[in-house]
Design an enzyme around this catalytic site. Structure first.
Site, PDB file in Angstrom:
ATOM      1  N   THR A 147     112.624   8.333 -24.510  1.00  0.00           N
ATOM      2  CA  THR A 147     111.774   9.801 -24.024  1.00  0.00           C
ATOM      3  C   THR A 147     113.020  10.901 -23.565  1.00  0.00           C
ATOM      4  O   THR A 147     112.698  12.177 -23.047  1.00  0.00           O
ATOM      5  CB  THR A 147     110.928   9.671 -22.917  1.00  0.00           C
ATOM      6  OG1 THR A 147     112.145   8.788 -21.940  1.00  0.00           O
ATOM      7  CG2 THR A 147     109.802   8.469 -23.104  1.00  0.00           C
ATOM      8  N   LYS A 192     104.444  18.161 -12.908  1.00  0.00           N
ATOM      9  CA  LYS A 192     104.608  16.700 -13.866  1.00  0.00           C
ATOM     10  C   LYS A 192     105.012  15.499 -12.558  1.00  0.00           C
ATOM     11  O   LYS A 192     106.048  15.217 -12.513  1.00  0.00           O
ATOM     12  CB  LYS A 192     106.095  17.165 -14.625  1.00  0.00           C
ATOM     13  CG  LYS A 192     106.034  18.314 -15.644  1.00  0.00           C
ATOM     14  CD  LYS A 192     106.518  18.361 -16.799  1.00  0.00           C
ATOM     15  CE  LYS A 192     108.370  18.625 -16.186  1.00  0.00           C
ATOM     16  NZ  LYS A 192     110.067  18.495 -17.016  1.00  0.00           N
ATOM     17  N   GLY A 201     114.705  13.719 -23.469  1.00  0.00           N
ATOM     18  CA  GLY A 201     114.251  15.400 -23.994  1.00  0.00           C
ATOM     19  C   GLY A 201     113.132  15.942 -24.071  1.00  0.00           C
ATOM     20  O   GLY A 201     112.390  16.781 -24.447  1.00  0.00           O
ATOM     21  N   THR A 202     112.373  15.078 -23.137  1.00  0.00           N
ATOM     22  CA  THR A 202     110.176  15.101 -22.550  1.00  0.00           C
ATOM     23  C   THR A 202     110.471  16.853 -22.455  1.00  0.00           C
ATOM     24  O   THR A 202     109.297  17.187 -22.762  1.00  0.00           O
ATOM     25  CB  THR A 202     110.133  14.315 -21.903  1.00  0.00           C
ATOM     26  OG1 THR A 202     110.037  13.101 -22.840  1.00  0.00           O
ATOM     27  CG2 THR A 202     108.255  13.849 -22.075  1.00  0.00           C
ATOM     28  N   GLY A 203     111.216  17.418 -20.136  1.00  0.00           N
ATOM     29  CA  GLY A 203     110.404  18.342 -20.333  1.00  0.00           C
ATOM     30  C   GLY A 203     111.498  19.416 -20.706  1.00  0.00           C
ATOM     31  O   GLY A 203     110.827  20.276 -20.950  1.00  0.00           O
ATOM     32  N   CYS A 204     112.844  19.596 -21.788  1.00  0.00           N
ATOM     33  CA  CYS A 204     112.330  20.493 -22.043  1.00  0.00           C
ATOM     34  C   CYS A 204     111.463  21.275 -23.918  1.00  0.00           C
ATOM     35  O   CYS A 204     111.037  22.053 -23.497  1.00  0.00           O
ATOM     36  CB  CYS A 204     114.215  20.089 -22.932  1.00  0.00           C
ATOM     37  SG  CYS A 204     114.832  19.990 -22.127  1.00  0.00           S
TER      38      CYS A 204
END
Length: 271
Positions: A213, A182, A215-218
């Site tokens: 933003t 990412k 929580g983007t990765g989860c």
């Protein structure tokens, strides 16, 4: 055990093994919201509990290995799963326990190697990084590190898009079938690289000017797992997850005094 494919009309079954975010923006809460938004049935194994809000993580507490094992067996042995997503696992003991459990489960596995929160708070013990590399990554269908997690896992520092291939190769050397690197921390458009070492898929989206933003990765990893549970192949699942997450980022909203979350229900809000 009930055949997970045997009942018409039942949504695909997705299990998240991760930490709880008391603020509701990341972790188990983000995972379950994403799974629901994408038409799947989300289930959970809580590995750790955080005290967390828009300003950061004030503390976290691991659950006992026995509690994690019991939750996992309870769900998998009775209900079954069609995809599993892992997130915050906190300690070497929990990483190794989850790896042992996953090794006996026939379902695609998305590993989000959570090491640091959006606010910069450490969520993975130093001695757990080796366990992540040697025990968990080899079981992953897809691993989804951001650039800080790439550096933590491999030592590779990425400063531009041209370094993402090196990062992917370093991650793939630990055994996952696919790596989704990412690049959201790089300047310019939001670009990710999905590769199995032979095929490359560059996933691009305009950068959204929204600071909320959390929580983007989860969210991305859970969307990927949900799409795999629906039967998509890895490249198609990654594209669907990128599209959903981009919309969630664009619709992110302020919460509390600090950094707000992405909006997991953004498609419903548009109706």
């Amino acid at each position: 055990m009930d055949d997970v494919h045997s009942r018409p009309g039942r949504p695909p079954l997705v299990l998240t093994v991760a930490g709880s975010d008391s603020g509701g923006g990341a972790g188990i809460q983000a995972d379950l919201k994403t799974m629901l938004a994408l038409g799947t049935h989300g289930m959970s194994v809580i590995a750790a509990v955080t005290a967390q809000n828009s300003l950061g993580v004030q503390g976290y507490w691991e659950l006992p290995v026995e509690a994690v094992r019991a939750q996992y067996r309870s769900v998998v042995d009775d209900i079954g799963v069609q995809a599993v997503k892992t997130g915050m696992l906190a300690s070497a003991a929990l990483v190794e326990t989850v790896a042992e459990l996953l090794s006996g489960t026939e379902a695609p596995v998305v590993v989000d190697p959570v090491g640091v929160s959006k606010h910069g708070d450490s969520l993975l013990a130093g001695d757990a990084v080796d366990s992540m590399r040697s025990k968990l990554l080899p079981l992953a269908t897809v691993v989804t590190p951001n650039l800080d997690e790439v550096a933590q896992l491999t030592g590779v520092q990425v400063t531009g898009e041209d370094g993402m291939r090196e990062a992917a190769a370093a991650v793939l050397a630990h055994g996952p079938r696919w790596a989704l690197i990412k690049g959201g921390h790089l300047p310019g458009e939001a670009v990710d690289l999905l590769t199995d070492g032979t095929r490359e898929h560059w996933l691009r989206a305009p950068r959204r000017e929204n600071r909320h933003t959390h929580g983007t990765g989860c969210t991305l990893a859970s969307a990927l797992a949900a799409s795999l549970a629906k039967g998509l192949d890895v490249p198609a699942a990654a594209r669907a997850a990128k599209e959903y997450t981009t919309g969630a980022i664009e619709a992110g909203f302020p919460l509390g005094s600090g950094l707000g979350p992405v909006h997991h229900g953004w498609r419903l809000a548009e109706r």
